[in-house]
Design a protein around this motif. Structure first.
Motif, short mmCIF file in Angstrom:
data_model
loop_
_atom_site.label_atom_id
_atom_site.label_comp_id
_atom_site.label_asym_id
_atom_site.label_seq_id
_atom_site.Cartn_x
_atom_site.Cartn_y
_atom_site.Cartn_z
N ARG A 13 0.84 -1.20 0.00
CA ARG A 13 0.00 0.00 0.00
C ARG A 13 0.87 1.25 0.00
O ARG A 13 0.63 2.18 -0.78
CB ARG A 13 -0.93 0.00 1.21
N HIS A 14 1.87 1.28 0.85
CA HIS A 14 2.76 2.44 0.91
C HIS A 14 3.45 2.65 -0.44
O HIS A 14 3.51 3.78 -0.94
CB HIS A 14 3.81 2.26 2.01
N LEU A 16 2.54 1.65 -3.49
CA LEU A 16 1.61 2.09 -4.53
C LEU A 16 1.19 3.54 -4.32
O LEU A 16 1.23 4.34 -5.25
CB LEU A 16 0.36 1.19 -4.55
N GLU A 17 0.81 3.88 -3.11
CA GLU A 17 0.27 5.22 -2.86
C GLU A 17 1.36 6.29 -2.76
O GLU A 17 1.24 7.34 -3.40
CB GLU A 17 -0.59 5.21 -1.60
N GLN A 18 2.40 6.03 -1.99
CA GLN A 18 3.41 7.05 -1.73
C GLN A 18 4.48 7.14 -2.82
O GLN A 18 4.92 8.23 -3.16
CB GLN A 18 4.07 6.82 -0.37
N GLY A 21 2.02 6.94 -6.57
CA GLY A 21 0.86 7.81 -6.71
C GLY A 21 -0.39 7.09 -7.19
O GLY A 21 -1.25 7.69 -7.84
N VAL A 22 -0.52 5.80 -6.85
CA VAL A 22 -1.68 5.00 -7.24
C VAL A 22 -2.46 4.65 -5.98
O VAL A 22 -1.97 3.92 -5.11
CB VAL A 22 -1.25 3.70 -7.97
N ALA A 23 -3.66 5.20 -5.87
CA ALA A 23 -4.48 4.99 -4.67
C ALA A 23 -5.15 3.62 -4.67
O ALA A 23 -5.55 3.12 -5.72
CB ALA A 23 -5.56 6.07 -4.58
N LEU A 24 -5.24 3.04 -3.48
CA LEU A 24 -6.01 1.81 -3.33
C LEU A 24 -7.48 2.18 -3.22
O LEU A 24 -7.84 3.15 -2.56
CB LEU A 24 -5.60 1.04 -2.08
N HIS A 25 -8.32 1.37 -3.87
CA HIS A 25 -9.77 1.58 -3.80
C HIS A 25 -10.44 0.49 -3.00
O HIS A 25 -11.66 0.39 -2.99
CB HIS A 25 -10.36 1.63 -5.21
N HIS A 27 -9.64 -3.53 -0.67
CA HIS A 27 -8.87 -4.77 -0.64
C HIS A 27 -9.68 -5.86 0.06
O HIS A 27 -10.58 -5.57 0.83
CB HIS A 27 -7.54 -4.58 0.07
N THR A 142 -7.04 -1.11 -7.39
CA THR A 142 -6.75 0.28 -7.75
C THR A 142 -7.65 0.63 -8.94
O THR A 142 -8.32 -0.24 -9.49
CB THR A 142 -5.28 0.47 -8.17
#
Length: 166
Positions: A13-14, A16-18, A21-25, A27, A142
């Protein structure tokens, strides 16, 4: 196995997001001990030895891996003829980063954890669970697709392509 699953979720998660720049939608945290692992067209497998003793398989839906590769290689020119090579290398490096960060979260009682070099499977396939193995999975969604993370153990029952060893 719950500590490695929690670490893999947190670190993926870190990343992908940090980092990407891909947010989780959403899980599915764990689907328990499943009988079948469906693998998307690109899967990267890393063996973790020591107190953990599992294979971790990161399987990417094509659209997500394409987007991650685009972002991962944004600062370089990727020749069209080498796109698949860069896509594969991006998947390997992404998994190396995530699993490398996971090792700091895991207990190392009695010695250090060992990591195998990543192995890539580039085909959709299904892996059936033999009765003496454990498969536990989670899926992270995502906007570009899913990445499924599966934990397969113990390592002695499989090769690094997740073929069952008799």
């Amino acid at each position: 196995m719950s500590s490695i699953m929690a670490s893999a979720y947190k670190r993926t998660r870190h990343f992908l997001e940090q980092e990407m720049g891909v947010a989780l939608h959403g899980h599915l945290q764990s689907r328990g001990n499943v009988d079948v692992l469906p693998l998307y067209d690109t899967t990267v497998i890393v063996g973790v030895g020591g107190t953990v003793n599992v294979f971790i398989a990161f399987t990417f839906q094509r659209a997500l891996l394409d987007e991650l590769t685009r972002r991962f290689t944004a600062d370089i020119v990727v020749p069209a003829a080498r796109h698949e090579q860069y896509r594969r290398a991006s998947a390997e490096e992404i998994v190396n980063i995530i699993v490398g960060h996971c090792t700091g979260d895991l207990p190392q009682a009695g010695g250090a954890l060992s990591l195998s070099a990543p192995a890539v499977i580039e085909q959709e396939r299904t892996v059936w669970r033999p009765s003496d193995a454990v498969f536990t999975c989670m899926s992270l969604r995502t906007a570009f697709g899913c990445i499924d993370i599966s934990f397969v153990g113990p390592c002695e029952l499989f090769d690094q392509q997740l073929n069952y060893l008799n």
